[in-house]
Design a protein around this motif. Structure first.
Motif, PDB file in Angstrom:
ATOM      1  N   ASN A 299      41.645  49.377  43.783  1.00 54.87           N
ATOM      2  CA  ASN A 299      40.692  48.627  42.961  1.00 54.87           C
ATOM      3  C   ASN A 299      41.358  47.562  42.080  1.00 54.87           C
ATOM      4  O   ASN A 299      40.712  47.000  41.203  1.00 54.87           O
ATOM      5  CB  ASN A 299      39.855  49.565  42.082  1.00 54.87           C
ATOM      6  N   TRP A 300      42.634  47.268  42.318  1.00 60.45           N
ATOM      7  CA  TRP A 300      43.305  46.185  41.598  1.00 60.45           C
ATOM      8  C   TRP A 300      43.184  44.886  42.392  1.00 60.45           C
ATOM      9  O   TRP A 300      43.034  44.885  43.609  1.00 60.45           O
ATOM     10  CB  TRP A 300      44.781  46.511  41.396  1.00 60.45           C
ATOM     11  N   THR A 301      43.240  43.767  41.670  1.00 58.37           N
ATOM     12  CA  THR A 301      43.287  42.449  42.276  1.00 58.37           C
ATOM     13  C   THR A 301      44.509  41.722  41.737  1.00 58.37           C
ATOM     14  O   THR A 301      45.206  42.207  40.844  1.00 58.37           O
ATOM     15  CB  THR A 301      42.024  41.634  41.936  1.00 58.37           C
ATOM     16  N   LEU A 302      44.763  40.524  42.253  1.00 55.96           N
ATOM     17  CA  LEU A 302      45.886  39.728  41.744  1.00 55.96           C
ATOM     18  C   LEU A 302      45.683  39.369  40.276  1.00 55.96           C
ATOM     19  O   LEU A 302      46.652  39.195  39.535  1.00 55.96           O
ATOM     20  CB  LEU A 302      46.051  38.456  42.587  1.00 55.96           C
ATOM     21  N   ASP A 303      44.417  39.272  39.856  1.00 58.27           N
ATOM     22  CA  ASP A 303      44.150  38.982  38.438  1.00 58.27           C
ATOM     23  C   ASP A 303      44.695  40.092  37.543  1.00 58.27           C
ATOM     24  O   ASP A 303      45.175  39.825  36.441  1.00 58.27           O
ATOM     25  CB  ASP A 303      42.641  38.823  38.200  1.00 58.27           C
ATOM     26  N   HIS A 304      44.622  41.345  38.011  1.00 58.23           N
ATOM     27  CA  HIS A 304      45.136  42.453  37.211  1.00 58.23           C
ATOM     28  C   HIS A 304      46.634  42.287  36.954  1.00 58.23           C
ATOM     29  O   HIS A 304      47.136  42.658  35.887  1.00 58.23           O
ATOM     30  CB  HIS A 304      44.892  43.791  37.923  1.00 58.23           C
ATOM     31  N   LEU A 305      47.362  41.744  37.939  1.00 57.99           N
ATOM     32  CA  LEU A 305      48.804  41.576  37.773  1.00 57.99           C
ATOM     33  C   LEU A 305      49.130  40.583  36.667  1.00 57.99           C
ATOM     34  O   LEU A 305      50.141  40.712  35.976  1.00 57.99           O
ATOM     35  CB  LEU A 305      49.433  41.098  39.091  1.00 57.99           C
TER      36      LEU A 305
END
Length: 470
Positions: A299-305
Motif C-alpha cells: 500500500n505504499w507509493t513513490l510519494d510515501h518515499l
C-alpha cells in the motif's frame, strides 16, 4: 458502491467466483456483488433465496472461511453482496492460492507464493532457517569486520562483540532452533550465491543504453560488497569536475558520494533476494542509475518515499545487522539524506521509477559540472542540447542548495523537461520536490509549456502521463 480494489461486480453467480472470494480473504478483504453488470447497473439475480443458503455453505466447505451474504433490492431487482473479511492465515481454493491486487485477481505461484505464505506467518524471506549451514562456515573476516564496525558505532555492547560467533549470531536474531537464517548466509558467508542466486552487485559503464564499454561484478558477503562497490565506483567509474578554493584546485565528483553510498545501502537492504537478479549500477557520463529487484511495502507509493516515513526494510534482519554496524540509520531517513546531499551538491533530486520489476533510482549531473569535467564540446554532445558556458570559477564551484533554488526560469524549464522525459508519469508534487520549486510554480511552468506546444498531458489528471513534443 463503486467497483474498485475491494469491490467486484458480477451479473450471475458461478462457482469459479470462489477464487475471487479467496483472493479477497488473502488480501485486505472485499465485497463481491452478484446481480450488477460492469457499469454498476442492477440487473437482478435469479434464485437469490437459494443462493443465500448455497454460497455460505460452499465458501465454508471449499475455502474454510465464513462470509456474510446480504440480499438487497434496487429498482425492484434483487442483488447479493458477499462480504469477505481479511484472514490472518493463508486461504486456498482447492490447493490454489489467489490474491486480490488492485482490481484484478491473481493466482500466486513460485516466489510470489513463497513471499505470501511467509508474510501470513509473520516472517520475511531473510528470516527463514537454512538447514546445513552453521556458524563454523561463516567468514571470519566478515565477522571481524562486523565487530570492528559495531564497536565503532557503539550500537552493541563490548561483551556481546567479544562473544563467540554462535552467541553473536544469536544476539543478531539470526538463529532459530539449531539453524541459522537466510540473512546469515548473505551477511557472513563468502559465497552467498550458493543460497541466493544473484546475490551480488554488477556495475557497467555505458556510452549509450546499448553501448557497454566495460563492467565489473562484486561478489562476497554483503559487507564486503558494500566496501568494494563503493571503492570501485569512485576509483574507476566516476569522473570529477574542477573548482577552486582560493588558489587551490579542488576535484569534486559529479555525484555526491554520500548519496550514492545511501542508494547502494538501500538497494542491498531492501532487495528481494528471491528474484535471482543482481543489483545493477549503470554509469553514464551524465548520470548514474541504481536498480534492484524488489517491491515497495504494501500500500505504499513513490510519494510515501518522498515524505517522512517509518523504517520498513524488506529484509529486517539484514537491516538490523547493517544498523548495528553503523552503515544505516533505523528511522527511514535514507531518501531524505539522498535528497539533501543532492541539493547541497547542486544537482536535481534523483528520479525514482517503480515500473521495471523493481526500484530504479537515477542521478543526473549538473550540466555546468559536466562541462567542467569533460569540456564544452563533449558535454554538449552528451547532453544533446546547447549549453551556455561560463569558464569562471563561479560556474565550476560547488552550488549550494540556495543557489540551486535561484536558477533562472529557462534552466528550471530544461530541468522539468529532463524529468518529464525520464519519468513521464511524474506528478507536479514530485517535480516540485525534486527541483526545490513550489507546486504553484511548477503548475505555472507546465501550463506555459503546454500553451507553447512544448509538452502535453495524456490521460486523466491523476493517472495519465506527460509527452515532450519539442
Amino acid at each position: 458502491m463503486k467497483e474498485e480494489q475491494n469491490v467486484e461486480w458480477k451479473q450471475i453467480w458461478r462457482d469459479e467466483y470462489l477464487k475471487w472470494l479467496c483472493g479477497f480473504a488473502n488480501a485486505d478483504g472485499g465485497t463481491l456483488v452478484i446481480g450488477k453488470n460492469d457499469r454498476g447497473e442492477t440487473v437482478g439475480v435469479p434464485d437469490a433465496q437459494k443462493l443465500l443458503v448455497d454460497i455460505p455453505n460452499k465458501v465454508r466447505d471449499i475455502l474454510g472461511i465464513i462470509v456474510d451474504v446480504n440480499l438487497h433490492a434496487e429498482n425492484q431487482r434483487e442483488y447479493l453482496e458477499i462480504v469477505v473479511e481479511p484472514y490472518p492465515y493463508p486461504v486456498s481454493y482447492k490447493g490454489e492460492y489467489h490474491y486480490r491486487s488492485g482490481s484484478t485477481k491473481q493466482e500466486l505461484k513460485g516466489a510470489a507464493l513463497d513471499k505470501f505464505l511467509l508474510r501470513k506467518q509473520g516472517k520475511r524471506w531473510d528470516g527463514v532457517p537454512v538447514p546445513g549451514f552453521h556458524a563454523g562456515e561463516c567468514s571470519q573476516a566478515a565477522l571481524q569486520l562486523f565487530r570492528k564496525k559495531a564497536a565503532k558505532s557503539e550500537r552493541m555492547t563490548e561483551a556481546v562483540l567479544e562473544d563467540s560467533a554462535d552467541l553473536l549470531l544469536e544476539n543478531l536474531q539470526l538463529t532459530e532452533d539449531h539453524y541459522l537464517k537466510r540473512a546469515a548466509t548473505l551477511l557472513f558467508y563468502d559465497n552467498p550465491e550458493k543460497f541466493a542466486t544473484g546475490a551480488y552487485v554488477k556495475i557497467g559503464f555505458f556510452v549509450t543504453d546499448d553501448d557497454l564499454r566495460y563492467q565489473d561484478e562484486i561478489h562476497g558477503n554483503l559487507f564486503e560488497q558494500v566496501e568494494r562497490t563503493l571503492e570501485l565506483l569512485f576509483a574507476k567509474y566516476l569522473k570529477a569536475y574542477i573548482s577552486y578554493e582560493g588558489i587551490y584546485r579542488v576535484e569534486t565528483f559529479l555525484f555526491p558520494p554520500q548519496a550514492l553510498r545511501e542508494a547502494l545501502l538501500n538497494a542491498i537492504v531492501h532487495k528481494d533476494y528471491s528474484g535471482g537478479a543482481p543489483i545493477q549500477i549503470s554509469v553514464y557520463e551524465d548520470r548514474i542509475v541504481f536498480w534492484n529487484y524488489g517491491q515497495l511495502p504494501e500500500n505504499w507509493t513513490l510519494d510515501h518515499l518522498q515524505e517522512k516515513h517509518p523504517s520498513n526494510p524488506y529484509n529486517p534482519l539484514i537491516a538490523n545487522a547493517f544498523f548495528r554496524a553503523g552503515y544505516i540509520e533505523a528511522w527511514g531517513r535514507g531518501i531524505a539524506k539522498i535528497n539533501r546531499e543532492c541539493r547541497e551538491h547542486g544537482i536535481v533530486l534523483p528520479i525514482f521509477d517503480y515500473r521495471m520489476s523493481g526500484l530504479m533510482l537515477t542521478f543526473y549531473a549538473n550540466p555546468q559540472h559536466l562541462i567542467a569535467a569533460l569540456g564544452e564540446e563533449l558535454a554538449r554532445r552528451i547532453l544533446g542540447e546547447k549549453v551556455g558556458v561560463e569558464t569562471t570559477q563561479k560556474t565550476t564551484q560547488k552550488t549550494t542548495q540556495e543557489t540551486t533554488q535561484e536558477t533562472t526560469q529557462e534552466t528550471t524549464q530544461e530541468k522539468i523537461l529532463a524529468l518529464l522525459k525520464a519519468q513521464p508519469s511524474i506528478t507536479r508534487r514530485e517535480l516540485a520536490a525534486r527541483l526545490g520549486v513550489s507546486v504553484d510554480g511548477i503548475k505555472y511552468r507546465l501550463e506555459k509549456m503546454k500553451s507553447a506546444g512544448i509538452i502535453r498531458h495524456v490521460g486523466p489528471t491523476k493517472a495519465g502521463h506527460w509527452e515532450v513534443l519539442k
